[in-house]
Structure formats: C-alpha cells, structure tokens
Design a protein around this motif. Structure first.
Motif, PDB file in Angstrom:
ATOM      1  N   MET A 310       0.816  -1.206   0.000  1.00 19.80           N
ATOM      2  CA  MET A 310       0.000   0.000   0.000  1.00 19.80           C
ATOM      3  C   MET A 310       0.856   1.264   0.000  1.00 19.80           C
ATOM      4  SD  MET A 310      -2.844  -1.563  -0.075  1.00 19.80           S
ATOM      5  CE  MET A 310      -4.021  -0.234   0.109  1.00 19.80           C
ATOM      6  N   TYR A 311       0.206   2.370  -0.370  1.00 23.50           N
ATOM      7  CA  TYR A 311       0.856   3.673  -0.461  1.00 23.50           C
ATOM      8  C   TYR A 311       0.577   4.451   0.822  1.00 23.50           C
ATOM      9  CZ  TYR A 311       1.612   8.456  -2.349  1.00 23.50           C
ATOM     10  OH  TYR A 311       2.019   9.750  -2.570  1.00 23.50           O
ATOM     11  N   ALA A 352      -4.340   4.642   3.895  1.00 21.01           N
ATOM     12  CA  ALA A 352      -3.691   4.464   2.599  1.00 21.01           C
ATOM     13  C   ALA A 352      -4.111   5.576   1.646  1.00 21.01           C
ATOM     14  CB  ALA A 352      -4.039   3.095   2.021  1.00 21.01           C
ATOM     15  N   VAL A 353      -3.198   5.951   0.772  1.00 17.79           N
ATOM     16  CA  VAL A 353      -3.397   7.082  -0.124  1.00 17.79           C
ATOM     17  C   VAL A 353      -3.626   6.560  -1.541  1.00 17.79           C
ATOM     18  CG1 VAL A 353      -2.366   9.205  -0.980  1.00 17.79           C
ATOM     19  CG2 VAL A 353      -1.897   8.460   1.343  1.00 17.79           C
ATOM     20  N   GLY A 354      -4.488   7.236  -2.299  1.00 16.49           N
ATOM     21  CA  GLY A 354      -4.708   6.903  -3.702  1.00 16.49           C
ATOM     22  C   GLY A 354      -3.736   7.648  -4.588  1.00 16.49           C
ATOM     23  N   LEU A 604       0.962  13.376  -9.315  1.00 15.37           N
ATOM     24  CA  LEU A 604      -0.315  12.728  -9.567  1.00 15.37           C
ATOM     25  C   LEU A 604      -0.374  12.156 -10.984  1.00 15.37           C
ATOM     26  CD1 LEU A 604      -2.669  15.229  -7.699  1.00 15.37           C
ATOM     27  CD2 LEU A 604      -1.375  13.293  -6.785  1.00 15.37           C
ATOM     28  N   ASP A 605      -1.526  11.580 -11.321  1.00 15.87           N
ATOM     29  CA  ASP A 605      -1.707  10.784 -12.532  1.00 15.87           C
ATOM     30  C   ASP A 605      -2.027  11.699 -13.708  1.00 15.87           C
ATOM     31  OD1 ASP A 605      -2.391   8.975 -14.466  1.00 15.87           O
ATOM     32  OD2 ASP A 605      -3.948   7.960 -13.317  1.00 15.87           O
ATOM     33  N   THR A 667       7.187   3.854  -1.553  1.00 10.87           N
ATOM     34  CA  THR A 667       6.650   4.559  -2.708  1.00 10.87           C
ATOM     35  C   THR A 667       5.143   4.335  -2.783  1.00 10.87           C
ATOM     36  OG1 THR A 667       6.743   2.777  -4.355  1.00 10.87           O
ATOM     37  CG2 THR A 667       8.812   3.908  -3.848  1.00 10.87           C
ATOM     38  N   ASN A 668       4.528   4.887  -3.839  1.00  9.48           N
ATOM     39  CA  ASN A 668       3.105   4.621  -4.029  1.00  9.48           C
ATOM     40  C   ASN A 668       2.843   3.236  -4.596  1.00  9.48           C
ATOM     41  OD1 ASN A 668       3.881   5.022  -6.702  1.00  9.48           O
ATOM     42  ND2 ASN A 668       2.892   7.019  -6.867  1.00  9.48           N
ATOM     43  N   LYS A 669       3.889   2.432  -4.732  1.00  2.88           N
ATOM     44  CA  LYS A 669       3.754   1.021  -5.085  1.00  2.88           C
ATOM     45  C   LYS A 669       4.005   0.099  -3.892  1.00  2.88           C
ATOM     46  CE  LYS A 669       5.132   1.738  -9.905  1.00  2.88           C
ATOM     47  NZ  LYS A 669       4.060   1.034 -10.625  1.00  2.88           N
TER      48      LYS A 669
END
Length: 683
Positions: A310-311, A352-354, A604-605, A667-669
C-alpha cells in the motif's frame, strides 16, 4: 522499441537530427486522408519583437531544448507522399524538414500528417517562421457542417492563451472563445467548471513569484517565442486536458467541456499562414493512451522484498524498535518487524493514499533515540516536522509532538552539524536554509532553529551536507550553491554563501534541484565532489568535480551522468522524476556510490511532469575512479529494480548486519527492502 527507462542502445535512441527509424508512408506511398475530429492548437509565431541570442557558427540555430518522451514516430523524410493538404499553401519536404508557404492574398493552408490519428497524444516539434509567417498544429481535427473546429493556442506579444475556435472549410478562423484554465497538478481529467468558485478566485489572486536574490547562479530561462529562430513546442493532449510547453518553459493548460472533448479522434496537421516561410523539423508523435509495464527485472546483487503493498509514505528508515535484536523498518504509519517483516504495527493512524489523486504527508523519516531512554524514536517531515516517541514496547500508538512550525523542503537531512555527538535536522523553511537542534531533556518541545542563509535561498528540492573546503566542519548545500560553516555557531550568524549551479531548470521540470545531495571524493584527488540529480521533476544526473587554484579558491566543473532523451547518458540509462537519492558504498570497494530512483506519479496521474508514466526504476551508479574519464571518474549504472522506484527518500543501511548495505524505499507502489546479497563484508 525498448522501454525508455531501463536503458536504451544507441540504435534505439531517437537522435534529434533525424537518426530514428524511417516511418511507414515515406517515399511517395499513398496516404489516405483521415476523417476530421476535434482539437486545434494554433501557434502564431509572427515576428512581433526582436531578441538577441549569443549564438554563432553552424550551431547558431540549434537550441538546447532536449526531448522529454520517447516517440513512436519521427518524421525525417524528403517526400510529402502520404500527406494531404487543406487550404492555400505550398508544402515541400527536405532532409526531415517540412516547409510551407501561404499563397499570396490567402489565409494559408494545412498539411495533414500520416501516422497521427490519435485521441491522446504526445507531440514534439521545432518550428521557425520567417517574415510575417504564422503556423499552427491541429490535433483531433474534426469536420463540422460548415468547416472545422478545435482548440487554438495563441502565442504572441501578449503571451500564451488557449481558445476554442471554429474554422471554415478552407481553414480560415471564423470564431474563438477563451478556454478555462486546466493544468498544473490536477488529475488528467479536468473537473467540471464551478461558477463563482472561491478557490479559483484565490488562485487567480495569488501574488507574483517574489524576486529572487541577485547572486543566485541559476535563473529561470527566457522561454518566450523566438521570432526568426527555431522554437520548440511539446504538447500533451490527454482526456479533456491539453498541456503545452513552449521553448522548454512552463505549462499553459486548457480544458474543453462537453462530450466531444473526451471522445474526439483524428490526425495532426500543421499550418502555413501569413507572408513568409514556415519550417518544421523533429516532428515526433507518441500514442499517449498506450502504457507499458515492463517485465520485472532486478539486479543479481539484490534480492527484492516488498513488505507492504500500500501507499503510505515516500520515506523509510530502520532501527530495532522493539529491542528484540533484529532491525525493523518504519515507513509512514507502520513499523515492520524484522527479521522476516511479515508483521507490522501502527505508530499513528494508517490511511492508505490513492496515487492518482492524492499525496502522502510523509516524505522523509529518521530514527534516533531523542529522549535518551535507549528506545529509538521516529522523526517525520514535511510540511510539519513531527516527533513520535517510542512507548518502550507498550502496545499503543506513539505520542507525537510538532517540533517545528514549518518545513518547506521536500527533502531533509539529519546529521551532526556542530559535531557535538547529536544530529540536527537540516531543511529549508520560509525561503531560508536552516538547521534545528532539540533539547535532550525535552525533545518534544519546539526545537531551536538556526538560519544560515538570507531569504530566497531556501528551495523545495535538494539538501546536502559535507565538508567542501576541507576545514573539518560540515557545510550545507542546495541547488543554488553551498554555505561555509563558520568557526563559531549561533542563531544570529548567517554562513558565507558560495553560489554554484548544482541544479538546472528546463526539460519541463516544474522546479529546480535534487533530493539528497552526495558529498564525497569521487575521483580520488583528495577534494570532496558533489553528486546530485539536477531537477527532481525533470531530467539530469551529474557530478561536480571540485577544483582549486593556487590561491585555494574553489570552483566546480559539471560532468553529466544522465540527461533527457536527446542526449547520451551513462550506460544508455535515461529516466525522469529522480526524486529520491542517497549514497553509500554498495560494492565494498571503499568508495561511495550513488543510489537514485524515479518517483512514480510524482505530481499525480497526469502529464504535468515529463515521462510521467515511464517505469519506476531504481538504480545504483558505481563510482569508478578512471584517470581517462572526464574529471577522473565515471558512474556506471546497475539496475536494482524496475517496478518500484523511489519516493522522496532512499535509505541505505545494513539491516541484517552482514557487513553489506541494504536499501529501503517506500513509494506509491509499496515499501521495499533490497537485500544486498552480492557483496559480502571484506575481512
């Protein structure tokens, strides 16, 4: 074509001067016209003013703009075969250039390109207008009942602005409407417009950027339109957001409302208008809708263990938190217990963060026994610096203390500045470079801050510590230079500033500076050098060779290690967003090495940053002292892992106490341990 982030051979690297593979459709082959659907970007490059550029010789028209993505298609032909025309202009192709001239007394005409029917697209080109010529680029070209429509980017003496436009059947503009702003670090799908939005009003009312100090060695480059010279345009059209970057400058973004903005599809075309000549070269296209997850690879030197999926954090550290004799890992809200790291426990509430739309609040974490009870505690930053005190094995969350009012820098360091045996936090805040000391008798109360610079020198990215001048004292560094520690320290004395450009603007980097800057003797000449990433939201790794003249004056010479996709890099390894770094002796040869990785979705994405969707790689660069190399050293990259990357912090520590440093990232991974199994301790 090989993936751009894990090493490219020279035959795979698209050199800017037309050495990429020839695309299908050249040599006079017939190309059918495409149905026209919406998005038009208009670039008016009329010679409205005069600039002076210090260029000479054959390279006078070859600006240093770089390339921020790997294209699927590059035009390099000498034939117009396969293209179609709209309107009144003559076009020809010569040695990879497309040259257009509007017919006298007309509004000009368009050249529709092959291999360009995309919905989401990355576009790169150099363009030049002579005389009073104007040009434009069309995306998702769409026919209407009366002509065409799309989006216009106006570039002229009044600046850059996007519009929705309509054209007649000959390509002549018949109407325009200014687009609402949609760029920055928004998600890649622009939200619906909110009428009377107070947040938008506040954004529009933001004060201008303050004037920087006059002695900074790096200033933002002039990215205005260059009449009569080559200009670069990079455009990233994704969903209903169009992001435009002129001459390696800042973003101009716009959004189009309505269903057609999300579902339109069509080719790219370029315009020749006005009196004079329009030239395009290095036209490169990439289908932005196709993303690649590489086959997982890691170095034989490292065994990869993901201890969280999780992030939660962009930072991590290690200590024996429960005093069972095994090192544990802290990453964000969790302690992961060694030696197997299958169990974890909160120190504060875990949420957890998206990664597509959210940031974690934890960038960096340090461990230290702050209150002297022999149980290691945890310090986190930014934007607040928070101290978490270990409850000495009790099964509860840890009590926290806000110990600094503000931390501006996304990277901090924890090092013994004054050599009193106790480390200090090094950071930037409110535009100043600072360090802070805690009271050993009460570490939870606000720490004492020491400001070492004037205002305007503190940066969001890049912090380094080390003895630059060899006087035995620890100096501080950031992207704008280094500060010499005086013989006597107090809270009122600023340190002597030495301006050195340890960072770089450009390559679509939204800021300047690196992460943790490495200070060590890379070439073995007895002088400490600096190894750093130049722009954590762009491209560039470099080492700076320290030199001294007969009087002992210190200068630095920059040697590039890795650059953007237009340049040759060590080991043919190129990646952007090198947001996390550290240095340690990975191979036990007695010389520190540089460890650095790409932060995935760093803003961000979206395509706000260059190559946002490239693989999340982590590398270590082996420092090799080589008298034949420029500066006497070279940096040899070795992939650690290509599916995790780095956050804001990379930690190198011997977790299993086998004498070889291991590496931790969060990381976010997820959170990862890279066990150094290829290097055993030397006896």
């Amino acid at each position: 074509m090989k993936n751009s982030s894990v090493g490219l051979s020279e035959r795979d690297r698209p050199a800017v001067e037309g050495t990429s593979e020839s695309p299908p459709g050249e040599g006079g082959q017939s190309i059918k016209p495409y149905p026209m659907k919406p998005f038009i970007l208009l670039i008016a490059c009329t010679c409205w003013s005069v600039f002076s550029f210090a260029q000479s010789g054959s390279d006078a028209e070859k600006p240093d703009f770089g390339l921020t993505f790997m294209p699927d298609y590059t035009f390099k032909g000498s034939s117009l075969g396969g293209s179609t025309t709209i309107g009144d202009a003559t076009w020809q192709a010569q040695n990879g250039e497309l040259i257009g001239k509007a017919k006298p007394g007309t509004s000009g005409g368009w050249l529709v390109l092959d291999k360009s029917a995309y919905q989401d697209i990355s576009f790169h080109a150099l363009f030049k207008c002579s005389g009073e010529a104007e040009t434009a680029v069309i995306f998702r070209l769409e026919k209407t009942g009366t002509g065409m429509k799309g989006v216009l980017l106006s570039i002229g003496k009044d600046g850059v602005a996007p519009y929705s436009v309509t054209l007649d059947a000959r390509g002549k503009e018949t109407g325009r409407e200014k687009l609402r702003n949609a760029g920055g670090i928004y998600y890649r799908l622009a939200p619906p417009e909110v009428k009377n939005d107070p947040q938008a009003a506040r954004r529009n009312a933001m004060p201008p950027r303050p004037t920087p100090p006059s002695d900074l060695p790096v200033t933002r480059p002039n990215t205005d339109l260059r009449p009569g010279q080559w200009n670069q345009i990079e455009v990233f059209l994704e969903e209903n957001v169009i992001r435009n970057f002129l001459n390696d400058g800042g973003e101009v973004g716009g959004a189009v409302d309505g269903d057609s903005a999300l579902h339109a599809f069509g080719p790219v075309a370029i315009l020749a208008s006005g009196s004079g000549e329009v030239r395009f070269k290095d036209i490169m296209l990439k289908d932005l809708s196709v993303r690649e997850t590489p086959v997982e690879k890691s170095s034989s030197r490292f065994r990869v263990q993901r201890i969280s999926d999780m992030y939660y954090s962009w930072g991590a550290d290690a200590a024996d938190f429960n005093k069972d004799g095994s090192m544990d890992v802290v990453a964000g809200p969790y302690i992961y217990f060694g030696p197997d790291f299958t169990k974890h426990k909160e120190i504060f509430t875990a949420i957890a963060v998206g990664p597509s739309k959210e940031f974690t609040s934890t960038n960096v974490q340090f461990t230290y026994d702050f209150n002297g009870d022999s149980w290691p505690d945890v310090l986190t930053s930014p934007s607040r610096a928070v101290l978490f005190i270990n409850p000495k094995g009790e099964s509860r969350r840890w009590k926290s203390y806000d110990i600094l009012p503000s931390v501006q820098s996304e990277i901090t360091d924890f090092v013994d500045i004054d050599k009193d045996g106790v480390p200090e936090l090094v950071y930037a805040a409110e535009g100043f470079m600072r360090y802070a000391k805690f009271d050993k008798n009460d570490p939870g109360k606000p720490w004492k801050e020491y400001t070492i610079s004037g205002k305007g020198y503190g940066m969001a990215h890049g912090i380094g510590t080390g003895d630059i001048n060899g006087d035995g004292r620890i100096d501080l560094l950031n992207a704008m230079g280094w500060w010499e520690q005086p013989a006597t320290l107090n809270a009122e004395t600023t340190w002597k500033y030495h301006p050195i450009a340890f960072g770089r603007y450009g390559r679509r980097g939204s800021n300047i500076g690196g992460s943790l800057m490495a200070v060590y003797d890379a070439n073995g000449d007895g002088l400490n050098d600096v190894v750093t990433n130049l722009n954590v939201h762009g491209f560039g790794l470099a080492w700076f060779e320290q030199k001294r003249d007969a009087s002992g004056n210190i200068t630095f010479t920059r040697h590039m290690i890795s650059d953007d996709y237009s340049a040759k890099s060590a080991g043919n390894v190129t990646f952007s967003q090198a947001h996390g770094a550290t240095f340690a002796d990975v191979d036990k040869d007695g010389i520190p090495d540089y460890i650095v990785g790409k932060r995935n979705f760093t803003h961000l994405d979206n395509m706000y940053d260059p190559d946002s969707y490239g693989p999340s790689v982590l590398y270590w660069y082996r420092t090799v002292r080589n008298p034949k190399a420029p500066g006497g050293a070279e940096f040899v990259p070795e992939l650690i892992h290509n599916r995790s990357g780095a956050g804001s912090e990379v930690t190198a520590v011997d977790i299993n106490r086998d004498g070889a440093v291991d590496i931790i990232t969060s990381t976010n991974k997820g959170t990862f341990i890279y066990w150094n199994v290829g290097t055993k301790a030397k006896k």
